[in-house]
Design an enzyme around this catalytic site. Structure first.
Site, short mmCIF file in Angstrom:
data_model
loop_
_atom_site.label_atom_id
_atom_site.label_comp_id
_atom_site.label_asym_id
_atom_site.label_seq_id
_atom_site.Cartn_x
_atom_site.Cartn_y
_atom_site.Cartn_z
N ASP A 183 0.88 -1.19 -0.07
CA ASP A 183 -0.10 -0.02 0.03
C ASP A 183 1.00 1.25 0.03
O ASP A 183 1.74 1.41 0.73
CB ASP A 183 -0.83 0.01 1.13
CG ASP A 183 -1.95 0.97 1.37
OD1 ASP A 183 -3.13 0.61 1.39
OD2 ASP A 183 -1.73 2.28 1.23
N ASN A 222 -12.30 -2.53 4.30
CA ASN A 222 -13.16 -1.47 4.25
C ASN A 222 -14.23 -1.65 3.35
O ASN A 222 -13.76 -1.91 2.14
CB ASN A 222 -12.39 0.06 4.07
CG ASN A 222 -11.58 -0.14 5.49
OD1 ASN A 222 -11.70 -0.51 6.56
ND2 ASN A 222 -10.55 0.85 5.03
N GLN A 273 -13.73 2.85 2.84
CA GLN A 273 -13.27 2.41 1.57
C GLN A 273 -13.13 3.64 0.60
O GLN A 273 -13.96 4.34 0.43
CB GLN A 273 -14.25 1.37 1.03
CG GLN A 273 -13.66 0.61 -0.36
CD GLN A 273 -14.48 -0.23 -0.99
OE1 GLN A 273 -15.69 -0.41 -0.71
NE2 GLN A 273 -14.14 -0.99 -1.97
N HIS A 315 -10.22 -5.29 -1.29
CA HIS A 315 -8.91 -5.36 -0.81
C HIS A 315 -9.09 -5.57 0.63
O HIS A 315 -9.79 -5.16 1.32
CB HIS A 315 -8.13 -4.28 -1.14
CG HIS A 315 -8.53 -2.82 -0.89
ND1 HIS A 315 -9.61 -2.30 -1.40
CD2 HIS A 315 -8.36 -2.08 0.17
CE1 HIS A 315 -9.90 -1.05 -0.96
NE2 HIS A 315 -9.20 -0.89 0.13
N HIS A 359 -6.38 -5.33 3.75
CA HIS A 359 -5.29 -4.69 4.23
C HIS A 359 -4.55 -5.52 5.28
O HIS A 359 -5.40 -6.08 6.24
CB HIS A 359 -5.35 -3.41 5.08
CG HIS A 359 -6.10 -2.23 4.44
ND1 HIS A 359 -5.23 -1.19 3.88
CD2 HIS A 359 -7.44 -1.88 3.88
CE1 HIS A 359 -6.06 -0.16 3.28
NE2 HIS A 359 -7.27 -0.88 3.09
P1 DGP Z 1 -9.15 1.91 1.41
O1 DGP Z 1 -9.25 3.21 2.04
O2 DGP Z 1 -9.52 0.59 2.37
O3 DGP Z 1 -10.20 1.84 0.19
O4 DGP Z 1 -7.72 1.53 0.88
C1 DGP Z 1 -7.04 2.14 -0.24
C2 DGP Z 1 -5.71 2.04 -0.02
O5 DGP Z 1 -5.12 1.83 -1.36
C3 DGP Z 1 -5.36 3.26 0.71
O6 DGP Z 1 -4.47 2.65 1.92
C4 DGP Z 1 -3.96 3.78 -0.36
C5 DGP Z 1 -3.81 2.65 -1.35
N1 DGP Z 1 -3.70 3.09 -2.73
C6 DGP Z 1 -4.25 3.97 -3.37
N2 DGP Z 1 -3.99 4.04 -4.66
C7 DGP Z 1 -2.91 3.00 -4.66
C8 DGP Z 1 -2.05 2.99 -5.86
O7 DGP Z 1 -1.98 3.64 -6.67
N3 DGP Z 1 -1.14 2.22 -5.39
C9 DGP Z 1 -0.85 1.45 -4.23
N4 DGP Z 1 0.09 0.89 -4.08
N5 DGP Z 1 -1.49 1.75 -3.08
C10 DGP Z 1 -2.72 2.73 -3.44
#
Ligand code: DGP
Length: 140
Positions: A30, A86, A93, A99, A101
């Site tokens: 992440d 989430n 979310q 996804h 975590h």
């Molecule tokens: P959520 O808030 O549960 O939907 O988590 C989404 C997560 O995705 C957040 O912690 C940041 C991560 N994230 C968003 N865009 C990208 C991306 O382009 N690359 C990566 N590696 N993570 C991302």
């Protein structure tokens, strides 16, 4: 799905720091690294969130969690791990492709936290039981 960022990551169309991949799932760091090693596991097939995830896909995703959790444990000096999912905006979310975590924990005062209130005092034994029964009645 064409405009889904996590579909693009799973296909390799957008770069990511890959941790694991097989025919069903893709796991990568992440970007936010709430704690060091913060990893996301996603199904390769698009599903908005847990409400849309077919049971067999859910099984495929969740059965990989121990494998990746143990890799994090072997790699990092973690003390524990939170597994978090989430669903919808109200539940934080922000990317609408299911996804999970994996959040390594290093101490109770590290950068991950949950506000968790105990509301047990708001229920009687009867209302508690009624709540369970009304949910049970909707299980298909
Ligand atoms: P959520 O808030 O549960 O939907 O988590 C989404 C997560 O995705 C957040 O912690 C940041 C991560 N994230 C968003 N865009 C990208 C991306 O382009 N690359 C990566 N590696 N993570 C991302």
């Amino acid at each position: 799905m064409d405009d889904c960022i996590f579909c693009k990551i799973a296909k390799g169309d957008i770069p990511s720091a890959k941790v694991y991949e097989d025919e069903k799932v893709y796991a990568f760091l992440d970007l936010s690294q709430v704690t060091k090693g913060h990893t996301l596991i996603i199904p390769k097939t698009h599903a908005r969130n847990i409400f849309d995830l077919p049971e067999d896909e859910a099984a495929e995703v969740f059965r990989r969690v121990p494998k990746i959790a143990n890799a994090l444990k072997e790699t990092l000096a973690l003390e524990g791990l939170n597994v978090l999912n989430n669903n919808e905006e109200v539940a934080s979310q922000s990317v609408f492709h299911t996804h999970i975590h994996l959040l390594p924990r290093y101490s109770a005062k590290d950068d991950f936290g949950l506000k968790w209130k105990d509301n047990s005092g708001s229920y009687t034994q009867e209302s508690f039981q009624e709540l369970a029964e009304s949910i049970a009645a909707h299980i298909q």
